[in-house]
Design a protein around this motif. Structure first.
Motif, PDB file in Angstrom:
ATOM      1  N   SER A   1       0.834  -1.214   0.000  1.00  0.00           N
ATOM      2  CA  SER A   1       0.000   0.000   0.000  1.00  0.00           C
ATOM      3  C   SER A   1       0.861   1.254   0.000  1.00  0.00           C
ATOM      4  O   SER A   1       0.549   2.241  -0.683  1.00  0.00           O
ATOM      5  CB  SER A   1      -0.924   0.009   1.227  1.00  0.00           C
TER       6      SER A   1
ATOM      7  N   LEU B   1       3.927   1.604  -1.228  1.00  0.00           N
ATOM      8  CA  LEU B   1       4.519   1.760  -2.560  1.00  0.00           C
ATOM      9  C   LEU B   1       3.509   2.341  -3.545  1.00  0.00           C
ATOM     10  O   LEU B   1       3.833   3.262  -4.322  1.00  0.00           O
ATOM     11  CB  LEU B   1       5.030   0.403  -3.062  1.00  0.00           C
ATOM     12  N   ALA B   2       2.268   1.849  -3.486  1.00  0.00           N
ATOM     13  CA  ALA B   2       1.206   2.351  -4.380  1.00  0.00           C
ATOM     14  C   ALA B   2       0.941   3.829  -4.114  1.00  0.00           C
ATOM     15  O   ALA B   2       0.778   4.628  -5.061  1.00  0.00           O
ATOM     16  CB  ALA B   2      -0.067   1.532  -4.182  1.00  0.00           C
ATOM     17  N   CYS B   3       0.913   4.215  -2.834  1.00  0.00           N
ATOM     18  CA  CYS B   3       0.655   5.620  -2.479  1.00  0.00           C
ATOM     19  C   CYS B   3       1.785   6.531  -2.955  1.00  0.00           C
ATOM     20  O   CYS B   3       1.535   7.640  -3.438  1.00  0.00           O
ATOM     21  CB  CYS B   3       0.489   5.748  -0.964  1.00  0.00           C
ATOM     22  N   ILE B   4       3.017   6.079  -2.793  1.00  0.00           N
ATOM     23  CA  ILE B   4       4.166   6.888  -3.239  1.00  0.00           C
ATOM     24  C   ILE B   4       4.114   7.107  -4.751  1.00  0.00           C
ATOM     25  O   ILE B   4       4.362   8.220  -5.244  1.00  0.00           O
ATOM     26  CB  ILE B   4       5.486   6.209  -2.820  1.00  0.00           C
ATOM     27  N   ILE B   5       3.766   6.066  -5.504  1.00  0.00           N
ATOM     28  CA  ILE B   5       3.649   6.178  -6.971  1.00  0.00           C
ATOM     29  C   ILE B   5       2.556   7.188  -7.336  1.00  0.00           C
ATOM     30  O   ILE B   5       2.752   8.040  -8.214  1.00  0.00           O
ATOM     31  CB  ILE B   5       3.354   4.798  -7.599  1.00  0.00           C
ATOM     32  N   LEU B   6       1.406   7.119  -6.637  1.00  0.00           N
ATOM     33  CA  LEU B   6       0.303   8.049  -6.913  1.00  0.00           C
ATOM     34  C   LEU B   6       0.696   9.489  -6.573  1.00  0.00           C
ATOM     35  O   LEU B   6       0.359  10.424  -7.314  1.00  0.00           O
ATOM     36  CB  LEU B   6      -0.941   7.646  -6.117  1.00  0.00           C
TER      37      LEU B   6
ATOM     38  N   LEU C   1       3.708  10.775  -6.642  1.00  0.00           N
ATOM     39  CA  LEU C   1       4.618  11.230  -7.695  1.00  0.00           C
ATOM     40  C   LEU C   1       3.866  11.557  -8.985  1.00  0.00           C
ATOM     41  O   LEU C   1       4.171  12.557  -9.659  1.00  0.00           O
ATOM     42  CB  LEU C   1       5.680  10.154  -7.963  1.00  0.00           C
ATOM     43  N   LEU C   2       2.868  10.746  -9.333  1.00  0.00           N
ATOM     44  CA  LEU C   2       2.061  11.011 -10.536  1.00  0.00           C
ATOM     45  C   LEU C   2       1.303  12.319 -10.406  1.00  0.00           C
ATOM     46  O   LEU C   2       1.257  13.128 -11.339  1.00  0.00           O
ATOM     47  CB  LEU C   2       1.083   9.851 -10.776  1.00  0.00           C
TER      48      LEU C   2
ATOM     49  N   HIS D   1       2.112  14.801  -8.473  1.00  0.00           N
ATOM     50  CA  HIS D   1       3.067  15.904  -8.395  1.00  0.00           C
ATOM     51  C   HIS D   1       3.511  16.363  -9.784  1.00  0.00           C
ATOM     52  O   HIS D   1       3.652  17.562 -10.039  1.00  0.00           O
ATOM     53  CB  HIS D   1       4.290  15.482  -7.568  1.00  0.00           C
TER      54      HIS D   1
ATOM     55  N   SER E   1       1.870  15.758 -12.599  1.00  0.00           N
ATOM     56  CA  SER E   1       0.745  15.864 -13.531  1.00  0.00           C
ATOM     57  C   SER E   1       0.534  17.326 -13.943  1.00  0.00           C
ATOM     58  O   SER E   1       0.646  18.244 -13.128  1.00  0.00           O
ATOM     59  CB  SER E   1      -0.520  15.311 -12.880  1.00  0.00           C
TER      60      SER E   1
ATOM     61  N   THR F   1       0.008   8.689   2.716  1.00  0.00           N
ATOM     62  CA  THR F   1       1.384   8.176   2.685  1.00  0.00           C
ATOM     63  C   THR F   1       2.034   8.295   4.063  1.00  0.00           C
ATOM     64  O   THR F   1       2.709   7.369   4.527  1.00  0.00           O
ATOM     65  CB  THR F   1       2.224   8.935   1.640  1.00  0.00           C
TER      66      THR F   1
END
Length: 676
Positions: A35, A37-42, A44-45, A47, A49, A67
């Motif tokens: 969870s 890792l998924a939050c960190i990716i989101l 960054l996306l 940020h 975007s 996060t």
């Protein structure tokens, strides 16, 4: 409340909620890290975007907090040692039996009547690689308490799991130890211990250096009580303070003086800064000053044992020192939050340390509330202003810590401000002489001209504390206060202070609602108690205590010695305070009780009972010579209960008989109190 507008505040709160969430729900590490890792990716996306910022910005904020929440859980998971397969809790199959251990002594802790105690780290268990912290109990009498920190031992001893609270509403020491990653204790004696070497580390070097200082202080002919207070004040070691003196400090509202915290670390900072004042403020010298101050603070912190309050103070003053050195204005709230986050990332168990909680709350309220209290009156006289500053600082700290202090200790020292007015100036003088004594004790014993004035000052301090503590009328004891009331109290305090800072109808409305909420919680708690009843068989050593509560009135059944000293019996008082009730009657234990349509037969050492009274529950006390098999031929009770007044050999036989006859058996020595 500007501090709530800081992004760091929201991040810190989310992180803390993550630590708390883990304590109650224990999620799987795979789910947690996945969870995160998924939050960190989101994050960054979001940020990077370039789409609609009105939609992206709120989502970005939400996922930042999520996060932080998951980082809190991940930190708790990372530090949870039992997830590791080679932790001793995953290797031991048979507790309460002898095992061969290889351990390293980490810390000496408070002795008990029967044992000298250390916290040790495990290296091997029954010749298998293992790890984890354990409490090492070594039976008295012996001279093993001279063991140096870092000593490696081979030990043969029985390992016992931590046990929970054995009586209702008592402090759960086993649970507290588990939060410190200590899950068991080993009991042994000197004959079963062999020294196999020494481990050299920074921690062991400082700990043994502290032991050397204490040894030199002991050689300086200090009186025992004064020596123990000095060691507590300057080296953070409270293990040997007598219970009577500790009680005086608690009653006088000065126990915080004995815990090395911001007061002591701040004094160290001022002392070192004063010594370095002759150095010019050139760039090179400023950097040298910074290194010396930071080294001094952390050396003192390590010597004082790096307790939760010491770590908090050293980290925070380190940030303040660095900020001053680089000529930047230090936002003290940011410093407070950053220090807390760093400490909890390093050791999340500190969140559940009472000293850590009280320390941060007291400091926050000093920073936030004291300026408001100071505006009430602004005296021109310097002496009166100094006294007024002490009162406002003490009051702010006490208001902040009061609900939590009442929740944990169920008492309130009414004369805390009198104590602080007298004690704090005296403490400053003691700290000057004390630091001089500690510096000398690093190399040799203390000369008479330093030791005797210091001893006199500490004796004078103890006498003042004792004098204030004798005014027991001003000490409010046995205050019933539950977790819901604790949270509601802080809501009331915060909203009332906000109203004083910014008076408006909205805030006063919320403040009044919060007061009504606190009253409602209290009324509901009392109502719940008044509409219930229960019977408790306590676990007490070598005696029997039974309480029967109907509504908020309690009847205590016990022997004469217990009934005469009910007010000082911790088990009974904890129960009364925790259940908002009071004693109605005190009676000697009877052979027959009736409760909720249950017939309860109590068999004591006289072994006398009525044959025609078929019981639903049998309680066995005071080790009667009783043949349960013969008794079960006559009756088949629903439950057999034995308490701590019985011989262990008898309990073992009775337990086996009940198991054979398939009758539930409750031993309070193993399972704690029994409740109907």
């Amino acid at each position: 409340m500007k501090i709530l507008q800081f992004p760091l505040t929201k991040i810190s709160l989310a992180f803390i909620f993550g630590l708390l969430f883990f304590q109650y729900y224990k999620p799987s590490p795979i789910i947690v890290f996945g969870s995160l890792l998924a939050c960190i990716i989101l994050v960054l996306l979001f940020h990077f975007s370039h789409q609609n910022k009105r939609i992206i910005r709120p989502l970005f904020g939400v996922f930042i907090l999520l996060t932080s929440f998951l980082i809190g859980i991940s930190t708790a998971v990372f530090h949870k040692e039992t997830f590791n397969k080679i932790h001793y809790t995953n290797q031991i199959r048979n507790y309460e039996t002898p095992h061969l251990l290889e351990v390293t002594v980490n810390e000496k802790i408070k002795k008990t009547q029967k044992n000298i105690r250390f916290i040790a780290s495990l290296q091997k268990l029954d010749n298998r690689t293992s790890f984890g912290k354990i409490i090492l109990n070594i039976r008295k009498p012996n001279k093993i308490d001279t063991l140096k920190i870092g000593t490696r031992l081979k030990v043969i001893g029985a390992i016992y799991k931590n046990k929970g609270a054995f009586n209702p509403n008592q402090f759960d020491y086993g649970r507290y130890l588990e939060k410190q990653e200590i899950y068991a204790q080993v009991y042994t004696d000197k004959k079963q211990i062999k020294v196999i070497g020494n481990e050299t580390s920074v921690w062991s070097m400082f700990s043994n250096f502290r032991s050397k200082i204490i040894n030199n202080l002991e050689l300086s002919n200090f009186k025992n009580d004064e020596l123990n207070i000095l060691i507590a004040l300057l080296l953070g070691q409270q293990q040997d303070i007598s219970p009577e003196i500790l009680k005086d400090y608690q009653y006088a509202g000065a126990v915080h003086v004995l815990s090395v915290s911001g007061l002591h670390v701040g004094f160290i900072l001022l002392f070192i800064t004063f010594i370095l004042k002759p150095l010019s403020n050139s760039k090179r010298n400023s950097f040298l000053k910074l290194i010396i101050i930071l080294a001094s603070l952390w050396t003192f912190g390590i010597l004082a044992g790096l307790s939760a309050s010491v770590v908090r103070s050293v980290v925070m003053f380190s940030f303040v020192t660095i900020g001053n050195n680089i000529r930047r204005t230090v936002n003290i709230y940011h410093t407070l939050l950053v220090s807390m986050l760093l400490i909890l990332l390093w050791r999340p168990s500190f969140l559940f340390d009472i000293g850590f909680q009280l320390s941060y709350l007291a400091l926050f309220f000093i920073l936030w509330l004291q300026p408001l209290l100071a505006t009430i009156w602004q005296p021109n006289n310097k002496i009166i202003k100094y006294i007024w500053d002490i009162i406002t600082v003490s009051s702010a700290a006490q208001i902040g810590a009061m609900p939590l202090s009442i929740y944990y200790f169920h008492q309130f020292p009414g004369l805390f401000f009198v104590t602080n007015i007298i004690v704090l100036p005296l403490l400053g003088i003691i700290m000057v002489f004390g630091l001089l004594a500690i510096i000398i004790a690093c190399f040799a014993k203390i000369p008479f001209l330093v030791a005797k004035p210091l001893e006199f000052l500490i004796q004078f301090l103890n006498n003042i504390i004792h004098w204030v503590a004798t005014f027991e009328t001003f000490i409010i004891k046995n205050i019933s206060f539950n977790k819901e009331m604790l949270l509601a109290s802080y809501l009331v305090i915060i909203l009332v202070i906000l109203w004083f800072k910014r008076p408006n109808i909205k805030i006063i409305t919320f403040a009044l609602v919060s007061i009504l909420m606190l009253q409602s919680i209290f009324i509901f708690s009392k109502y719940t108690i008044k509409n219930s009843s229960e019977l408790i068989i306590f676990n007490a050593k070598k005696c029997s205590i039974i309480s029967e509560r109907k509504n908020d009135l309690v009847t205590i059944y016990s022997n004469d010695s217990i009934l005469e000293n009910v007010d000082s019996n911790l088990a009974i008082q904890s129960y009364l305070v925790g259940n908002f009730c009071k004693i109605k009657e005190k009676r000697n234990v009877e052979n027959l009780l009736y409760f909720k349509n249950k017939k309860i037969l109590i068999i004591d050492s006289s072994n006398v009972y009525l044959d025609d009274k078929k019981p639903d529950i049998i309680i066995i006390i005071n080790s009667p010579k009783l043949n349960l098999e013969r008794l079960f031929r006559k009756w088949k009770p629903e439950q057999v209960v034995v308490d701590g007044s019985n011989y262990k050999t008898y309990i073992k036989i009775w337990g086996a008989t009940c198991k054979k006859e398939k009758i539930p058996f409750h031993n309070t020595n193993e399972k704690g109190f029994y409740k109907i």
